[in-house]
Scaffold this active site. Structure first.
Site, PDB file in Angstrom:
ATOM      1  N   HIS A 196      -1.440  10.194  -4.029  1.00  0.00           N
ATOM      2  CA  HIS A 196      -0.344  10.962  -3.427  1.00  0.00           C
ATOM      3  C   HIS A 196      -0.747  12.402  -3.106  1.00  0.00           C
ATOM      4  O   HIS A 196       0.008  13.344  -3.363  1.00  0.00           O
ATOM      5  CB  HIS A 196       0.882  10.950  -4.343  1.00  0.00           C
ATOM      6  CG  HIS A 196       1.642   9.657  -4.274  1.00  0.00           C
ATOM      7  ND1 HIS A 196       2.248   9.196  -3.123  1.00  0.00           N
ATOM      8  CD2 HIS A 196       1.876   8.710  -5.214  1.00  0.00           C
ATOM      9  CE1 HIS A 196       2.826   8.033  -3.351  1.00  0.00           C
ATOM     10  NE2 HIS A 196       2.603   7.702  -4.606  1.00  0.00           N
ATOM     11  N   ASP A 212      -0.873   8.898 -10.081  1.00  0.00           N
ATOM     12  CA  ASP A 212      -0.370   7.529  -9.903  1.00  0.00           C
ATOM     13  C   ASP A 212      -0.769   6.989  -8.527  1.00  0.00           C
ATOM     14  O   ASP A 212      -1.143   7.737  -7.634  1.00  0.00           O
ATOM     15  CB  ASP A 212       1.154   7.491 -10.028  1.00  0.00           C
ATOM     16  CG  ASP A 212       1.861   8.398  -9.027  1.00  0.00           C
ATOM     17  OD1 ASP A 212       1.385   9.540  -8.823  1.00  0.00           O
ATOM     18  OD2 ASP A 212       2.874   7.992  -8.434  1.00  0.00           O
ATOM     19  N   GLU A 213      -0.668   5.677  -8.379  1.00  0.00           N
ATOM     20  CA  GLU A 213      -0.814   4.996  -7.096  1.00  0.00           C
ATOM     21  C   GLU A 213      -1.991   5.525  -6.267  1.00  0.00           C
ATOM     22  O   GLU A 213      -1.827   6.014  -5.155  1.00  0.00           O
ATOM     23  CB  GLU A 213       0.489   5.092  -6.307  1.00  0.00           C
ATOM     24  CG  GLU A 213       1.646   4.403  -7.010  1.00  0.00           C
ATOM     25  CD  GLU A 213       2.953   4.448  -6.242  1.00  0.00           C
ATOM     26  OE1 GLU A 213       3.724   3.478  -6.338  1.00  0.00           O
ATOM     27  OE2 GLU A 213       3.202   5.457  -5.553  1.00  0.00           O
ATOM     28  N   VAL A 214      -3.173   5.419  -6.845  1.00  0.00           N
ATOM     29  CA  VAL A 214      -4.386   5.881  -6.143  1.00  0.00           C
ATOM     30  C   VAL A 214      -4.782   4.787  -5.152  1.00  0.00           C
ATOM     31  O   VAL A 214      -5.618   3.922  -5.438  1.00  0.00           O
ATOM     32  CB  VAL A 214      -5.518   6.191  -7.138  1.00  0.00           C
ATOM     33  CG1 VAL A 214      -6.716   6.789  -6.397  1.00  0.00           C
ATOM     34  CG2 VAL A 214      -5.031   7.154  -8.224  1.00  0.00           C
ATOM     35  N   ARG A 215      -4.161   4.829  -3.985  1.00  0.00           N
ATOM     36  CA  ARG A 215      -4.380   3.801  -2.962  1.00  0.00           C
ATOM     37  C   ARG A 215      -5.828   3.832  -2.467  1.00  0.00           C
ATOM     38  O   ARG A 215      -6.379   4.903  -2.187  1.00  0.00           O
ATOM     39  CB  ARG A 215      -3.459   4.027  -1.772  1.00  0.00           C
ATOM     40  CG  ARG A 215      -1.995   4.258  -2.099  1.00  0.00           C
ATOM     41  CD  ARG A 215      -1.327   3.041  -2.673  1.00  0.00           C
ATOM     42  NE  ARG A 215       0.129   3.209  -2.724  1.00  0.00           N
ATOM     43  CZ  ARG A 215       0.944   2.451  -3.413  1.00  0.00           C
ATOM     44  NH1 ARG A 215       0.456   1.462  -4.158  1.00  0.00           N
ATOM     45  NH2 ARG A 215       2.248   2.662  -3.420  1.00  0.00           N
TER      46      ARG A 215
END
Length: 573
Positions: free
Chosen positions: A182, A238-241
């Site tokens: 993010h 969070d949410e390390v795409r």
């Protein structure tokens, strides 16, 4: 014996007696003095409750210190110093009640400081004792990072005012800065394209790229300087795409048995160590979702458990309590001494939601209440607090979710549910007393609201309920359907008599909505910055108002044509 010799003998005897007393007096009195000194340094029960590391007062036992022992003493002093440094690592404050903190997501519709001045007293009265401030591009970054800040970013003076307001109302400020996933608000800038994990996406940082850690450290340092008093700091993560997709990451994974957990943990642990080095008293928090994929041993090997606490998040109405229990057990096995929870009071029920579904968030908190009640079974991990998140966007590039004033009833219901363990009569009575409105869960409404921003609450309700539906309804009018179709309007072909049956109603509707939206604009401008107003109107109002305006323009134009025949398109060739 001469008198002179006698005097010398007496003096010598007194000296011998004094030396005997000096070397052979019991050490009880010294111990008492030591204990008294220790008590003064520790400050009694008050400081003990604050979990200050014990200070060991060591007596100077001079008769046991010999010259040949000096190197050993220096070694012991060195070991003692090292031990003291270890004591300064962030620790879980066992005697402090769990915090209830409200998350303000500033990556969309950030409120002006003067609205925070109105809302902070309400939050404090509702039992909130902390604010999780997710700055994103609203922080006044300086120097090389100035490009990151929004055109309407808070000024340094605004930050000081926010801190002052929080202190006045006993709200602990916890800054949140994303350091891995993010990071769209950073990586969208061409200057930082080279630091992306996936070249074409701005979501995640390539932690192995040269300059990535320097960037993160610079961001954190600037925010920490503005919050030197902060006891907690949230580093996101969070949410390390796309993790593992950069060429740097692929090479690293090939050399490390494809250990994705270690790739992730190496970066966040390095960030945590940097933060600990800057301020050893600060306690770190990070989102837990990436940990869910890793084994307890993998986490333990990183050492992160000694530096931070995971915040377990779940925003579903049907949250699975057993699944959350599995996460808690895993993190306990990994050596974490504390865990946080994160619920949601808004911004988690639909990516473009504009009206907060209170019942959805109430159910989410009832499930979290079960989790909180289960915590005594976990002997070595402490429940540190819950963050009631209020997401304003799902990510930097997506549309706005519900505005903060729209979600105040939901937030109040959720807080009272946590306080009373259910949304019972006492909780409902408290909501009515605090907000001046009665919550109607079946209608998803808080009727008669009178809280800061309640005018926006009421107006958004009207827009959400009536704007589009009123236009749809008038399009169902007999004469609109029969004499004012798209074809009629395109060819300027209609009977003025038929248009006269609805023209005045159409014009009246347009005037009423125009007047209403003028008031709405004024209320929005009092709380939000111009970009928020423009975006919200564009997403939720303009399309419908333009439809209404175009209908009025067309009906007035066609009436003036007195029912003339339509032009044959073939004659225009």
């Amino acid at each position: 014996m001469s008198s002179q010799k006698l005097i010398r003998l007496i003096i010598g005897s007194l000296v011998i007696v004094a030396m005997v007393k000096l070397f052979f007096t019991p050490r009880g009195s010294g111990k008492s003095k030591s204990e008294k000194t220790h008590q003064i340094i520790q400050g009694g029960k008050f400081w003990a409750s604050q979990r200050i590391p014990l200070i060991k007062v060591v007596e100077n036992n001079e008769e046991t210190v010999k010259t040949e022992q000096q190197p050993k003493v220096e070694q012991e002093e060195s070991e003692k110093s090292q031990k003291n440094q270890e004591q300064l690592k962030p620790e879980v404050p066992e005697n402090i009640d769990p915090l209830k903190i409200v998350h303000l997501d500033l990556k969309g519709a950030p409120p002006k400081v003067k609205y925070l001045e109105q809302i902070f007293p309400l939050l404090s009265s509702l039992g909130v004792n902390g604010i999780l401030l997710e700055y994103e591009d609203m922080f006044p970054y300086e120097g090389d990072l100035e490009i990151l800040k929004s055109s309407f970013a808070y000024s340094p003076e605004d930050i000081e005012e926010i801190k002052s307001l929080a202190k006045r109302h006993n709200l602990e400020l916890i800054p949140l800065v994303q350091v891995f996933g993010h990071m769209e608000f950073v990586l969208k800038h061409e200057k930082y394209f080279k630091l992306r994990e996936v070249e074409t996406f701005p979501n995640s940082l390539n932690s192995l790229a040269q300059g990535s850690m320097e960037l993160v450290q610079n961001m954190l340092t600037q925010v920490m300087k503005k919050h030197p008093e902060a006891r907690w700091f949230h580093i996101g993560a969070d949410e390390v795409r796309g993790l593992g997709e950069s060429e740097d990451s692929k090479r690293w994974l090939e050399s490390n048995n494809g250990d994705m957990g270690k790739l992730y943990l190496n970066h966040v642990t390095a960030v945590a160590k940097f933060m600990n080095k800057q301020n050893q008293r600060i306690k770190l928090i990070l989102w837990d979702d990436m940990f869910r994929k890793f084994s307890p041993d993998t986490i333990k090997e990183s050492g992160l458990q000694d530096l931070a606490s995971p915040m377990i998040w779940n925003y579903y109405a049907n949250l699975n309590v057993k699944d959350i229990g599995k996460y808690i057990s895993k993190y306990e096995q990994a050596g974490f001494r504390g865990v946080w929870f994160a619920s949601a009071f808004k911004g988690a029920s639909g990516i473009d939601q504009i009206w907060t579904p209170i019942d959805h968030h109430l159910k989410n908190h009832l499930q979290w209440q079960e989790v909180i009640a289960s915590m005594p079974q976990y002997k070595s991990v402490k429940f540190q607090g819950i963050a009631l998140t209020g997401w304003q966007r799902y990510e930097h590039h997506t549309v706005l979710c519900e505005l903060l004033p729209v979600a105040i009833p939901s937030l109040t219901v959720c807080l009272q549910t946590l306080k009373y363990g259910a949304f019972n009569d006492k909780a409902q009575s408290e909501v009515k007393r605090m907000l001046g409105c009665e919550v109607q869960l079946d209608k998803n409404d808080c009727k008669g609201a009178s809280f800061p921003g309640s005018d926006i609450y009421e107006m958004v309700k009207k827009i959400n309920t009536n704007l589009q539906s009123s236009i749809i309804n008038i399009k169902q009018n007999y004469h609109v359907k029969g004499s004012f179709s798209f074809y009629h309007r395109k060819h300027n072909f209609a009977n003025p008599r038929n248009l006269g049956f609805f023209k005045d109603d159409l014009k009246k509707m347009m005037d009423e909505w125009d007047s209403f939206l003028l008031t709405f604009r004024e209320s929005m401008e009092a709380i939000f910055y111009p970009d928020t107003l423009e975006e919200w109107l564009e997403e939720n109002v303009n399309e419908h108002i333009e439809t209404l305006h175009n209908m009025v323009v067309d009906v007035e134009r066609i009436i003036k044509l007195n029912g003339q025949s339509k032009v044959d398109p073939s004659k225009n060739r």
